[in-house]
Design a protein around this motif. Structure first.
Motif, PDB file in Angstrom:
ATOM      1  N   HIS A 466       0.724  -1.347   0.094  1.00 24.13           N
ATOM      2  CA  HIS A 466      -0.238  -0.057  -0.227  1.00 24.13           C
ATOM      3  C   HIS A 466       0.883   1.062  -0.183  1.00 24.13           C
ATOM      4  N   PRO A 467       0.295   2.769  -0.597  1.00 23.36           N
ATOM      5  CA  PRO A 467       1.158   3.356  -0.728  1.00 23.36           C
ATOM      6  C   PRO A 467       1.624   4.478   0.721  1.00 23.36           C
ATOM      7  N   LEU A 468       0.427   3.858   1.268  1.00 21.53           N
ATOM      8  CA  LEU A 468       0.891   4.321   3.029  1.00 21.53           C
ATOM      9  C   LEU A 468       1.736   4.560   3.886  1.00 21.53           C
ATOM     10  N   ALA A 469       1.804   2.726   3.042  1.00 21.33           N
ATOM     11  CA  ALA A 469       2.700   2.006   4.342  1.00 21.33           C
ATOM     12  C   ALA A 469       4.174   2.436   3.569  1.00 21.33           C
ATOM     13  N   GLU A 470       4.430   2.524   2.667  1.00 22.23           N
ATOM     14  CA  GLU A 470       5.611   3.541   2.074  1.00 22.23           C
ATOM     15  C   GLU A 470       6.291   4.128   2.837  1.00 22.23           C
ATOM     16  N   TYR A 505      -1.862  -5.973  14.234  1.00 25.17           N
ATOM     17  CA  TYR A 505      -2.823  -5.527  13.061  1.00 25.17           C
ATOM     18  C   TYR A 505      -2.143  -4.239  12.970  1.00 25.17           C
ATOM     19  N   ALA A 506      -2.207  -4.066  11.407  1.00 29.68           N
ATOM     20  CA  ALA A 506      -2.262  -2.273  11.168  1.00 29.68           C
ATOM     21  C   ALA A 506      -2.645  -2.165  10.098  1.00 29.68           C
ATOM     22  N   GLY A 507      -3.493  -0.986  10.380  1.00 32.01           N
ATOM     23  CA  GLY A 507      -4.659  -0.650   9.176  1.00 32.01           C
ATOM     24  C   GLY A 507      -5.191   0.735   9.515  1.00 32.01           C
ATOM     25  N   ASN A 508      -6.963   0.128   8.905  1.00 26.38           N
ATOM     26  CA  ASN A 508      -7.255   1.565   9.148  1.00 26.38           C
ATOM     27  C   ASN A 508      -8.642   0.990  10.659  1.00 26.38           C
ATOM     28  N   ARG A 509      -9.369   2.185  10.826  1.00 24.96           N
ATOM     29  CA  ARG A 509     -10.614   2.421  11.996  1.00 24.96           C
ATOM     30  C   ARG A 509     -11.712   1.081  12.081  1.00 24.96           C
TER      31      ARG A 509
END
Length: 848
Positions: A466-470, A505-509
């Motif tokens: 994912h681009p945000l992960a970068e 976990y790593a991600g959105n709400r």
């Protein structure tokens, strides 16, 4: 013609000696079949021609120019610039030789004519010394005049050859047959000194002009000098030095510390910092590592690296910049079109005035009409030089565009440079223009700072695509990533994986809600606050509770707020356009200090919005960096592309900012104002010189004061007019264009530097107005133009306070100076303006 493929090329032109020559070459080229448009630049001695190769060729164009009495250099050897430079050096050396000897031989002629004219030996001596000056050192005037005559045309050489030739022949006749005049009661004067000194003055003027015109091309020569002549080519284990012309795409090149990079390419091995200021105007070196792009003309710092050549020769970014600057310097501003039309008819008109002056003297002065009429004819032909008129615009354009190139502002043509000063509204794209164009971590908040969570967060995000992960990976660079097992990507929510037997976990709400993970009140409150600021929140959690959150946003560039503040201080409205949501747009506009914005705008809507502003009477500049901005850029009166953007945006744009720094926009507008002001100054002096000089030379003052202008003085004035115009243009190169940002607008927040969330530019504080009541007996209020920043304000204030008996207070908004005279002495507005010009620079003062 419209459906045919047109070629645009710039060719050097030789043989032009004045603006009338340039007008004739211009007219000749535009008459040729297949030529869509041709523009001849007298100052640069070039012709930029757009033509259809199926209808005409460079050879046919050259033949047409040769038939007109000039020449076109059409060879393409790859060393055209060196050939032109060598031609210029040869011309300059030959001109210097002729000028030196003309001055040496003319001085004794002038002294003899002034002090010993009644001596028996005077006339023969002046004849012997003036003849080689006129017909050997000044032979070029007669040769060129004859060429023009054969083509039924005339130029400055026609004026010089006609006037000096007539003066010399008349003098020879008077010397050989003095009784012809004595019998009629007229003293037979000779004008050998006038003929020789005029030649000397005009040669001296052309020498100085040639030298000054050479300096206007300094920007091009500096850019061309950025590419090294040789490179280190790596083949296997072998290294060898080869000429840069032998490099092909795909070759591996080694760059050592302190060396210039020869071609564009991609780093394969090694790391270093590269000084790219020659291209971008930014002084801070840029870090380079594997896969980083490097550009020709930039300077490697302390490290060494191996890179693969991608673009060579005329395909490099440096070559593209050189072509842009050359093409721009060869274009004409709209005002130049009028000047060209005037120059085309100028010489025949002046010759007509000279003949009319001669006839008028013959009719009105029965006693000395012939002598005075001949003197007036010669002087009118000499003084009416169209060179100053022809040099007024192109020299200023060349220096202005060259100055822009040095600052990393590439201006496509002269029309753009003239349009920039009229801009009253600037429309900015958001992503990549006002902002950095990529998400970065603005906040990283840990529930338990002592836990080893950074490595776990990095381990998860480094496996995500994912681009945000970068952005998170870059932010945590330097941390030791944890070893993740059982990694899984959950579409639309985030990722999960196991570290030392525990699931994270790593991600959105939504990811946390799906797995019933608890949120602490502290983290939940922080997430709500950051989401309200239009930032994207990424969570880190284990299988029971949230452990951390990262806020990401496309951050406003550190220089954007200062640039927008400078634009507003120039009285320019600023709009923000973005396809992003309204909350994000509002937040970015607030941080950058922009009052007006539009969100959710599609590419075609941007162009429509620009058009609507134009329909309201605004002159609009549009700045963008993406393909989606191309339509709006094309619609705008002035289009500005960021150098880091797409090639399409740069092709459409009138101005390209190599540094992608919005501060370059107010700098470009200031450069436009200064250049156009210089053009107007040049044109004023060129026109006023001829309007006053020609009637005086014709003898209009003689009936009143008995004054008849000497041809020698006319020749000196003519030479000075051309030199003064070029010198005035060269003053542009020393003008202060670069703006100094106010460093006080940046504050440190958390782990990174950000612009203050409420910059001064949009604070709702009332403008303080000065009290009209005068505390002291003598007080003066002045408006100050040209101040761009607080640095400018302090310079003006310091300059005024250096005067004895003066207390000055200068404000930026409004731009006002309140001056109190504390002593017995007061100063006039002119004296105050002189002080500011000498100490601070050009900041025009006016009474408020």
């Amino acid at each position: 013609m419209a459906n045919k493929q047109l070629t645009l090329e710039t060719f050097p032109v030789t043989g032009m000696s004045c603006a009338a020559c340039a007008a004739r070459v211009d007219k000749t080229l535009n008459r040729q079949e297949g030529v869509a448009h041709a523009a001849v630049n007298y100052a640069a001695a070039t012709a930029t021609i757009e033509y259809d190769r199926s209808c005409c060729t460079p050879q046919s164009l050259r033949q047409a120019v040769q038939d007109a009495g000039y020449d076109l250099i059409i060879t393409h050897t790859g060393h055209e610039s060196e050939e032109v430079e060598e031609t210029h050096r040869r011309t300059y050396r030959a001109l210097r030789f002729r000028t030196t000897w003309a001055v040496v031989l003319s001085l004794p002629v002038m002294v003899t004519g002034m002090f010993f004219m009644h001596q028996r030996w005077a006339n023969p001596l002046m004849f012997l010394l003036s003849t080689p000056v006129v017909f050997w050192l000044g032979r070029g005037f007669f040769i060129n005049a004859w060429k023009q005559l054969k083509h039924r045309s005339a130029n400055m050489d026609t004026l010089v050859a006609g006037s000096t030739g007539i003066a010399w022949l008349f003098s020879v006749f008077n010397m050989a047959f003095p009784d012809f005049w004595l019998e009629r009661g007229i003293e037979p004067h000779v004008y050998f000194e006038a003929a020789s000194v005029i030649i000397a003055f005009i040669l001296l003027g052309r020498l100085l002009e040639e030298r000054a015109k050479g300096r206007t091309s300094n920007a091009i020569r500096k850019l061309m000098g950025l590419q090294p002549k040789t490179v280190t080519l790596v083949t296997g284990d072998e290294q060898r030095t080869v000429p840069v012309e032998h490099v092909s795409p795909g070759d591996l090149l080694l760059v050592k510390p302190g060396e210039r990079i020869a071609v564009d390419g991609t780093v394969v091995q090694g790391t270093s910092y590269v000084d790219e200021s020659s291209l971008s105007g930014e002084p801070v070196p840029v870090a380079k590592g594997p896969d980083a792009e490097v550009y020709a003309g930039t300077i490697n710092q302390k490290g060494s690296f191996l890179f693969r050549a991608d673009k060579v020769g005329t395909d490099t970014l440096l070559a593209h910049i050189i072509r842009m600057v050359q093409d721009a310097q060869g274009t004409k501003a709209p005002v130049q079109q009028l000047v060209d039309r005037i120059a085309a008819v100028f010489v025949p008109t002046i010759m007509g005035i000279a003949v009319l002056a001669f006839i008028a003297w013959m009719i009105l002065d029965a006693e000395n009409g012939f002598t005075h009429g001949l003197l007036a004819l010669v002087t009118v032909l000499i003084i009416a030089c169209p060179c100053a008129l022809g040099l007024a615009t192109p020299t200023a354009i060349m220096v202005g565009i060259g100055k822009g190139a040095e600052l990393g502002i590439l201006i496509k043509d002269a029309d753009s440079l003239e349009t920039a000063r009229k801009v009253d509204t600037v429309v900015l794209d958001k992503t990549g223009t006002v902002t950095e164009g990529r998400p970065v971590v603005t906040h990283l908040i840990w529930e338990d700072p002592s836990a080893p969570l950074p490595g776990i967060f990095l381990g998860l995000e480094s496996l995500s695509e994912h681009p945000l992960a970068e952005a998170i990976t870059q932010h945590l660079k330097g941390t030791q990533p944890a070893s993740v097992e059982g990694f899984e990507s959950i579409t639309g929510q985030g990722v999960k994986g196991t570290v030392q037997g525990r699931t994270y976990y790593a991600g959105n709400r939504r990811l946390l809600e799906e797995h019933h993970i608890a949120l602490s009140p502290r983290l939940e409150a922080e997430a709500a606050r950051l989401a309200g600021e239009a930032q994207t929140v990424i969570w880190l959690a284990d299988d029971s509770r949230a452990l951390a959150l990262a806020a990401l946003a496309d951050r406003v560039k550190p220089t954007s707020a200062a640039a927008i503040r400078n634009l507003r201080q120039q009285g320019i409205d600023v709009w923000l356009l973005t396809g992003d949501n309204e909350d994000t747009a509002r937040q970015i506009a607030r941080q950058a200090g922009i009052d007006h914005f539009r969100a959710g705008v599609l590419p075609q809507d941007k162009a429509r919005f620009v058009k609507s502003l134009q329909q309201q009477g605004h002159i609009v500049a549009m700045a963008g960096d993406g393909i989606n901005d191309s339509a709006a850029l094309a619609q705008a009166d002035l289009s500005i592309a960021m150098g880091s953007g797409s090639d399409i945006a740069m092709d459409v744009a009138n101005i390209t900012l190599m540094a992608s720094d919005l501060n370059k926009i107010p700098e470009a507008l200031r450069l436009s104002h200064l250049t156009v002001r210089t053009i107007r100054q040049n044109l004023f002096w060129a026109f006023i010189y001829n309007l006053i000089g020609v009637p005086v030379a014709a003898g209009v003052l003689y009936p009143v004061w008995g004054f008849l202008l000497n041809p020698m003085i006319g020749g000196a004035a003519m030479a000075f007019s051309s030199v003064s115009v070029v010198t005035n243009s060269l003053r542009l190169a020393s003008k202060k264009i670069r703006l100094t940002a106010d460093k006080g607008e940046e504050t440190t927040s958390g782990e990174l530097t950000t612009v203050d969330e409420k910059p001064a530019a949009i604070e709702e504080t009332p403008i303080t107005t000065l009290n009209d009541k005068q505390e002291m007996k003598k007080e003066m209020k002045l408006t100050v133009s040209g101040m761009m920043c607080n640095h400018c304000r302090t310079r003006v204030e310091k300059a005024l306070n250096m005067l004895d008996g003066v207390q000055a207070s200068v404000s930026l908004n409004p731009p006002l100076a309140v001056i109190t005279f504390t002593g017995a002495t007061s100063y006039s507005l002119e004296e105050l303006q002189t002080q500011v010009n000498e100490v601070a620079g050009e900041y025009p003062l006016q009474k408020a």
